[in-house]
Write an enzyme that holds these catalytic residues in place. Structure first.
Site, short mmCIF file in Angstrom:
data_model
loop_
_atom_site.label_atom_id
_atom_site.label_comp_id
_atom_site.label_asym_id
_atom_site.label_seq_id
_atom_site.Cartn_x
_atom_site.Cartn_y
_atom_site.Cartn_z
N ASP A 36 -6.47 -20.87 97.11
CA ASP A 36 -7.76 -20.17 97.00
C ASP A 36 -7.67 -18.85 97.75
O ASP A 36 -6.89 -18.70 98.69
CB ASP A 36 -8.90 -21.02 97.57
CG ASP A 36 -10.24 -20.70 96.93
OD1 ASP A 36 -10.73 -21.50 96.11
OD2 ASP A 36 -10.81 -19.61 97.25
N TYR A 149 -16.87 -13.28 80.17
CA TYR A 149 -16.47 -14.62 80.66
C TYR A 149 -16.28 -15.55 79.46
O TYR A 149 -15.28 -16.27 79.37
CB TYR A 149 -17.58 -15.13 81.58
CG TYR A 149 -17.45 -16.56 82.05
CD1 TYR A 149 -16.53 -16.92 83.04
CD2 TYR A 149 -18.28 -17.56 81.54
CE1 TYR A 149 -16.43 -18.24 83.49
CE2 TYR A 149 -18.20 -18.88 81.98
CZ TYR A 149 -17.27 -19.20 82.96
OH TYR A 149 -17.18 -20.51 83.40
N LYS A 153 -12.75 -17.32 78.43
CA LYS A 153 -12.63 -18.79 78.33
C LYS A 153 -12.20 -19.19 76.91
O LYS A 153 -11.43 -20.13 76.74
CB LYS A 153 -13.95 -19.46 78.70
CG LYS A 153 -14.32 -19.32 80.19
CD LYS A 153 -13.28 -19.94 81.10
CE LYS A 153 -13.80 -20.14 82.52
NZ LYS A 153 -12.76 -20.66 83.43
#
Ligand SMILES: NC(=O)c1ccc[n+]([C@@H]2O[C@H](COP(=O)([O-])OP(=O)(O)OC[C@H]3O[C@@H](n4cnc5c(N)ncnc54)[C@H](O)[C@@H]3O)[C@@H](O)[C@H]2O)c1
Length: 244
Positions: A36, A149, A153
């Site tokens: 992360d 987005y 995706k």
């Protein structure tokens, strides 16, 4: 594929869906690397569940490569990659400046490709990649929330099906509707009544996504498959080899 004893990388694992998926893999006996960009939260979450934290920005080729090298140097080498890091923030395309919406493409598509590209030779013949896409990327409904987005995706779903399996590494994808992470529940609480009209009554529990990851790792017959999870419905695999 057996999970116990495998080295697993989960990107974006400092919170939300990624941390729940990572915790499940730890419980299944995997050696889990939680990757992360958020060092403070990531280190704390990893320590709590018995995983290993690796601070990195997966949108950078060097960040993705260092992560995969680090994982692959561990006993047994890399076996599982969960490309989970993703998301967006406002403003969105076309109001946002190009530099802003490009970062959304970088995080939701490019990072998936960078990590996968680095992982394939590392995993050679003994690996599974699970991509986390979104219901935003399926179908032909409008998605004004963040078109870039949705587009990224959709590309991840297509990338998964297009690649299917490479050098013995199976590639699959989970495409969930609204997931009830703490952050999502907080953002719903802050919505106006009008905004809340679009929110489903029942959200998907993050554990259901973790179930999907485990299934894709364990079932050696699944490659290039897309698992869709709609709020209030059971998880299901999209039919294989369809032209529509
Ligand atoms: N929550 C939902 O309702 C929902 C629905 C469908 C799909 N998804 C997808 O599931 C995945 C996880 O979603 P979430 O809600 O848990 O997200 P989240 O925002 O809670 O967590 C994303 C994590 O990714 C990390 N991250 C961001 N940029 C990074 C970078 N460049 N390098 C490394 N790490 C980075 C963040 O620090 C954070 O810990 C995402 O791909 C998201 O698009 C979420």
């Amino acid at each position: 594929m057996e999970i116990a004893g495998r080295v697993a990388v989960v990107t974006g694992a400092a919170g939300g869906v990624g941390s729940v998926g990572a915790a499940r893999l730890v419980r299944e006996g995997a050696d889990v690397i939680l990757a992360d960009i958020d060092e403070e939260r990531g280190a704390a979450v990893a320590a709590e569940m018995g995983g290993t934290f690796f601070a990195t920005d997966v949108t950078e080729a060097s960040g993705a490569n260092h992560l995969i090298d680090f994982a692959n140097e561990r006993d047994g080498g890399l076996g599982i990659l969960v490309n989970n890091a993703g998301g967006y923030n406002r403003p969105v395309f076309p109001d946002a400046a190009a530099a802003h919406w490009e970062r959304v493409l970088d995080l939701n598509l490019r990072a998936v490709m960078l990590c996968t590209q680095a992982a394939l030779p590392a995993m050679a013949r003994r690996g599974v990649v699970v991509n986390i896409a979104s219901a935003a990327g399926t179908g032909t409904r409008p998605y004004d929330g963040a078109p870039e987005y949705a587009a990224a995706k959709a590309a991840v779903i297509r990338l998964t099906a297009a690649m299917r399996e490479r050098d013995g590494v199976r590639i699959n994808c989970i495409s969930p509707d609204w997931v009830g992470t703490a952050a999502v529940r907080e953002s719903i609480a802050a919505m106006t009544d009008t905004e809340r009209e679009d929110v489903p009554d029942v959200l998907i529990e993050p554990d259901v996504i973790a179930d999907g990851v485990i299934r894709f790792v364990r079932d050696d017959t699944l490659a290039g498959r897309i698992m869709v999870i709609w709020c209030g419905e059971r998880s299901r695999l999209l039919p294989d080899n369809r032209r529509d």
